[in-house]
Design an enzyme around this catalytic site. Sequence first.
Site, PDB file in Angstrom:
ATOM      1  N   ARG A 106       5.946 -31.439 -13.845  1.00 11.90           N
ATOM      2  CA  ARG A 106       6.112 -30.798 -15.156  1.00 11.90           C
ATOM      3  C   ARG A 106       7.409 -29.987 -15.241  1.00 11.90           C
ATOM      4  O   ARG A 106       7.728 -29.419 -16.284  1.00 11.90           O
ATOM      5  CB  ARG A 106       4.934 -29.845 -15.429  1.00 11.90           C
ATOM      6  CG  ARG A 106       3.589 -30.533 -15.454  1.00 11.90           C
ATOM      7  CD  ARG A 106       2.490 -29.546 -15.732  1.00 11.90           C
ATOM      8  NE  ARG A 106       2.637 -28.939 -17.040  1.00 11.90           N
ATOM      9  CZ  ARG A 106       2.229 -29.462 -18.180  1.00 11.90           C
ATOM     10  NH1 ARG A 106       1.627 -30.630 -18.179  1.00 11.90           N
ATOM     11  NH2 ARG A 106       2.410 -28.836 -19.323  1.00 11.90           N
ATOM     12  N   ASN A 148       4.195 -21.454 -20.414  1.00 12.95           N
ATOM     13  CA  ASN A 148       4.685 -22.811 -20.675  1.00 12.95           C
ATOM     14  C   ASN A 148       4.732 -22.962 -22.183  1.00 12.95           C
ATOM     15  O   ASN A 148       3.717 -22.805 -22.849  1.00 12.95           O
ATOM     16  CB  ASN A 148       3.700 -23.807 -20.043  1.00 12.95           C
ATOM     17  CG  ASN A 148       3.905 -25.246 -20.504  1.00 12.95           C
ATOM     18  OD1 ASN A 148       2.999 -26.042 -20.459  1.00 12.95           O
ATOM     19  ND2 ASN A 148       5.092 -25.584 -20.952  1.00 12.95           N
ATOM     20  N   GLY A 149       5.935 -23.219 -22.727  1.00  5.07           N
ATOM     21  CA  GLY A 149       6.052 -23.382 -24.181  1.00  5.07           C
ATOM     22  C   GLY A 149       7.278 -22.670 -24.698  1.00  5.07           C
ATOM     23  O   GLY A 149       8.195 -22.348 -23.943  1.00  5.07           O
ATOM     24  N   LYS A 209      15.792 -43.773 -11.502  1.00  4.18           N
ATOM     25  CA  LYS A 209      15.651 -42.963 -12.718  1.00  4.18           C
ATOM     26  C   LYS A 209      16.990 -42.383 -13.145  1.00  4.18           C
ATOM     27  O   LYS A 209      17.345 -42.382 -14.308  1.00  4.18           O
ATOM     28  CB  LYS A 209      14.621 -41.843 -12.475  1.00  4.18           C
ATOM     29  CG  LYS A 209      14.399 -40.931 -13.673  1.00  4.18           C
ATOM     30  CD  LYS A 209      13.790 -41.688 -14.833  1.00  4.18           C
ATOM     31  CE  LYS A 209      13.630 -40.877 -16.097  1.00  4.18           C
ATOM     32  NZ  LYS A 209      13.496 -41.747 -17.284  1.00  4.18           N
ATOM     33  N   LYS A 212      13.869 -52.405 -22.906  1.00  2.00           N
ATOM     34  CA  LYS A 212      12.565 -52.004 -22.355  1.00  2.00           C
ATOM     35  C   LYS A 212      11.867 -53.206 -21.744  1.00  2.00           C
ATOM     36  O   LYS A 212      11.331 -53.137 -20.650  1.00  2.00           O
ATOM     37  CB  LYS A 212      11.656 -51.411 -23.435  1.00  2.00           C
ATOM     38  CG  LYS A 212      11.816 -49.983 -23.841  1.00  2.00           C
ATOM     39  CD  LYS A 212      11.571 -48.941 -22.809  1.00  2.00           C
ATOM     40  CE  LYS A 212      12.767 -48.697 -21.945  1.00  2.00           C
ATOM     41  NZ  LYS A 212      13.791 -47.829 -22.400  1.00  2.00           N
ATOM     42  N   TRP A 233      10.637 -25.600 -16.083  1.00  4.32           N
ATOM     43  CA  TRP A 233      11.536 -26.595 -16.667  1.00  4.32           C
ATOM     44  C   TRP A 233      12.244 -25.823 -17.768  1.00  4.32           C
ATOM     45  O   TRP A 233      11.658 -25.531 -18.802  1.00  4.32           O
ATOM     46  CB  TRP A 233      10.704 -27.742 -17.242  1.00  4.32           C
ATOM     47  CG  TRP A 233      11.479 -28.779 -17.979  1.00  4.32           C
ATOM     48  CD1 TRP A 233      11.617 -28.920 -19.329  1.00  4.32           C
ATOM     49  CD2 TRP A 233      12.200 -29.882 -17.407  1.00  4.32           C
ATOM     50  NE1 TRP A 233      12.379 -30.016 -19.617  1.00  4.32           N
ATOM     51  CE2 TRP A 233      12.745 -30.626 -18.459  1.00  4.32           C
ATOM     52  CE3 TRP A 233      12.430 -30.293 -16.089  1.00  4.32           C
ATOM     53  CZ2 TRP A 233      13.507 -31.761 -18.248  1.00  4.32           C
ATOM     54  CZ3 TRP A 233      13.187 -31.434 -15.900  1.00  4.32           C
ATOM     55  CH2 TRP A 233      13.712 -32.157 -16.962  1.00  4.32           C
ATOM     56  N   GLU A 252      17.202 -51.511 -27.994  1.00  5.01           N
ATOM     57  CA  GLU A 252      16.344 -50.719 -27.099  1.00  5.01           C
ATOM     58  C   GLU A 252      15.066 -51.495 -26.748  1.00  5.01           C
ATOM     59  O   GLU A 252      14.611 -51.479 -25.605  1.00  5.01           O
ATOM     60  CB  GLU A 252      16.023 -49.366 -27.749  1.00  5.01           C
ATOM     61  CG  GLU A 252      15.066 -48.482 -26.978  1.00  5.01           C
ATOM     62  CD  GLU A 252      15.508 -48.144 -25.550  1.00  5.01           C
ATOM     63  OE1 GLU A 252      16.640 -48.443 -25.168  1.00  5.01           O
ATOM     64  OE2 GLU A 252      14.667 -47.600 -24.815  1.00  5.01           O
ATOM     65  N   HIS A 299      25.724 -67.789 -35.318  1.00  7.59           N
ATOM     66  CA  HIS A 299      27.051 -67.976 -34.714  1.00  7.59           C
ATOM     67  C   HIS A 299      26.944 -68.370 -33.246  1.00  7.59           C
ATOM     68  O   HIS A 299      27.905 -68.222 -32.500  1.00  7.59           O
ATOM     69  CB  HIS A 299      27.883 -66.700 -34.889  1.00  7.59           C
ATOM     70  CG  HIS A 299      28.131 -66.384 -36.324  1.00  7.59           C
ATOM     71  ND1 HIS A 299      28.987 -67.127 -37.121  1.00  7.59           N
ATOM     72  CD2 HIS A 299      27.594 -65.441 -37.134  1.00  7.59           C
ATOM     73  CE1 HIS A 299      28.981 -66.634 -38.344  1.00  7.59           C
ATOM     74  NE2 HIS A 299      28.138 -65.607 -38.390  1.00  7.59           N
ATOM     75  N   GLU A 345      13.683 -54.452 -18.443  1.00  5.32           N
ATOM     76  CA  GLU A 345      13.708 -53.631 -17.232  1.00  5.32           C
ATOM     77  C   GLU A 345      12.353 -53.486 -16.554  1.00  5.32           C
ATOM     78  O   GLU A 345      12.302 -53.307 -15.350  1.00  5.32           O
ATOM     79  CB  GLU A 345      14.361 -52.264 -17.478  1.00  5.32           C
ATOM     80  CG  GLU A 345      13.551 -51.280 -18.257  1.00  5.32           C
ATOM     81  CD  GLU A 345      14.251 -49.915 -18.386  1.00  5.32           C
ATOM     82  OE1 GLU A 345      14.861 -49.454 -17.428  1.00  5.32           O
ATOM     83  OE2 GLU A 345      14.146 -49.325 -19.474  1.00  5.32           O
ATOM     84  N   CYS A 374       6.418 -26.813 -18.345  1.00  6.47           N
ATOM     85  CA  CYS A 374       6.404 -26.048 -17.103  1.00  6.47           C
ATOM     86  C   CYS A 374       4.998 -26.198 -16.521  1.00  6.47           C
ATOM     87  O   CYS A 374       4.094 -26.683 -17.199  1.00  6.47           O
ATOM     88  CB  CYS A 374       6.638 -24.565 -17.358  1.00  6.47           C
ATOM     89  SG  CYS A 374       8.212 -24.235 -18.146  1.00  6.47           S
TER      90      CYS A 374
HETATM   91  O1  M6R Z   1      19.668 -39.958 -17.776  1.00  4.36           O
HETATM   92  P1  M6R Z   1      20.434 -40.813 -18.721  1.00  4.36           P
HETATM   93  O2  M6R Z   1      19.927 -40.762 -20.116  1.00  4.36           O
HETATM   94  O3  M6R Z   1      21.919 -40.528 -18.674  1.00  4.36           O
HETATM   95  O4  M6R Z   1      20.258 -42.277 -18.180  1.00  4.36           O
HETATM   96  C1  M6R Z   1      20.929 -43.344 -18.772  1.00  4.36           C
HETATM   97  C2  M6R Z   1      20.349 -44.666 -18.356  1.00  4.36           C
HETATM   98  O5  M6R Z   1      20.482 -44.841 -16.970  1.00  4.36           O
HETATM   99  C3  M6R Z   1      18.883 -44.813 -18.743  1.00  4.36           C
HETATM  100  O6  M6R Z   1      18.701 -44.623 -20.113  1.00  4.36           O
HETATM  101  C4  M6R Z   1      18.350 -46.200 -18.362  1.00  4.36           C
HETATM  102  O7  M6R Z   1      18.954 -47.166 -19.145  1.00  4.36           O
HETATM  103  C5  M6R Z   1      16.810 -46.241 -18.501  1.00  4.36           C
HETATM  104  N1  M6R Z   1      16.227 -46.802 -17.335  1.00  4.36           N
HETATM  105  C6  M6R Z   1      16.351 -47.088 -19.625  1.00  4.36           C
HETATM  106  O8  M6R Z   1      14.977 -47.099 -19.736  1.00  4.36           O
END
Ligand code: M6R
Length: 609
Positions: free
Chosen positions: A27, A100-101, A604, A486, A74, A482, A505, A489, A2
């Site tokens: 925050r 906050n906490g 996002k 990363k 938050w 993962e 394969h 993207e 927060c």
């Molecule tokens: O908010 P969410 O966790 O549902 O989002 C899912 C994906 O859109 C999200 O994880 C996306 O793959 C990220 N950009 C990965 O870094």
Amino acid sequence: MCGIVGYIGPKQATPFLIEGLKKLEYRGYDSAGIAVFDGEKINVDKSVGRLSILEKKVEQHPVAGQVGIGHTRWATHGRPSDANSHPHTDCTGKFVVVHNGIIENYLHLKEKLIAKGHVFKSETDTEVVAHLVEEYYQGNFEEAVKRVLSEIEGSYALVFLTEHEPDKIICSKQDNPLVIGLGEGENYIASDIPAIISRTRKTYILSDGEMAVLTRDSVWVMNRQGVPVNKKVFEVHWDAEAAEKGGYEHFMIKEIYEQPKAIRETMTGRLAKDDSAVLFDELKWTEDDVAAIHKIVVVACGTAYHAGMVGKYYIEQLARIPVEVDVASEFRYRSPLVDENTLAIVISQSGETLDTLAALKEAKRLGARTLAITNVVGSSIAREADQVVYTWAGPEIAVASTKAYTTQLVALLLLSLYLAGLKGAINPDRLKELIHGMKELPGQAHELLEDVQPIKAFAQQYGFCEDVFFIGRALDYAVALEGSLKLKEISYIHAEAYAAGELKHGTLALIIEGVPVIALATQRDVYEKILSNIKEVKARDAVVIGVAMKGDDAIAKYVDHTILIPATDKFLSPVLTVIPLQLLAYYAAITRGADVDKPRNLAKSVTVE
Ligand code: M6R
């Protein structure tokens, strides 16, 4: 997370409180509020929703006053609502507090206060603090606050104001940030420097266990026993934009560095002190509830889906319940075999991803019990699911998910151990060993982040390659997925992740001289197997970066470069293994000049199908 602000001085407090909160919206932004002393009484204005709603409210009914505190929330304890917004007041309305906490022992304190006749207006943990200070006030504000601080347990940044002594603001912190801005005849409080940087560059950064009393002309810092602390003035030299990122260049790297704290907070209150059990107050399942689960389906997108892949290993191996993992956009179009004996777990950082929400609704329609793992209290997914386990990562701003992923892993591990305990599927000694290991994770993550220089160097060396392959077996395979996402993207390098045994394969055809292969080798059960896969790619002249655990003296003989993570249990290693991969992606993107926080074509939160 927060945001907190406070002002005492000769000017009107409200403009600074609103301006400061705007800078802290990163925050948290589900509700906001301010409390201003108008010369006679404290006026509290608060409202659920974005700060702009509060801003309009105070514009319509301005309160003149030169001392005040404010908060942007938050949500943690209690959904976003007007009543749960801060500031919180005691029964008389003469004491106000912003926080906050998490106050871990609030339920116990609340019961005691209710028994003494206090009336609560919200579902928050914070409100106990306002009632406690009312309870202990006997004409000395400082003494009352000290007593409150000696009773509460947990993490906090707290700011107090009272009508009884309106010439001062008191604040204190433990595990959450608090900065004091030093002005001329006026002083400020904020969770973070961006909120005060336009007013002053002279600050005191409070340390854990410190408390400060601010008046217009003075700031007294002491420890909780009242012993004065000699603070050094910290002069801020960053510009305002850098300050918002806490001095980091990007939100992504800031969030990578926030992982030790996020991991710790996600475990807070959920592990027995003697390591004997996982505690989930929000679930309260019985042995019968768990026996009724015949199958689990985990549904999510992107990074959250990759966390689900790790979750499959956890749940199947620890709790011995069969698990299917599906990407949310596929799940509802494949007539999934789901019924009332199925538990559907949806994972979503934002809680707003449309595909995941739709999959959750479909699972519910088919009769499944539903559980959401999400980071956003009161989000659509949190509201739709039967039950929710929150990750306490704080707001994630960068498009590339980092701290959300590691906290999702922690939540899944907690859940698996909880299920395993209720099913009697795990030996008590093994459970203890794993819980003990989990408690070490924040420190180990911190250790990993202390020296990033070698990773930076690899990123600079290989940042302009066209393809990168990630390989691993068992849990390492799930983490490899993962790692490759990363890299793709944010650096736009083509990356693929493979279960290492699958290479032969087909994909082995792509391994040619100089192609970087990141080989994850943290799983002892399949160690010999991954070594032979490393040999396969080395025989095709790939450049191999091996990620292994400290104490592994053999790996260096097989690979070109080595990254070692702190030694831990095989189930816990994904939480650590992913961190160098996040860093590698980050520094590769920097090397290529990419826009790290806002990668091309991405958003996002994906709220369209
Ligand atoms: O908010 P969410 O966790 O549902 O989002 C899912 C994906 O859109 C999200 O994880 C996306 O793959 C990220 N950009 C990965 O870094």
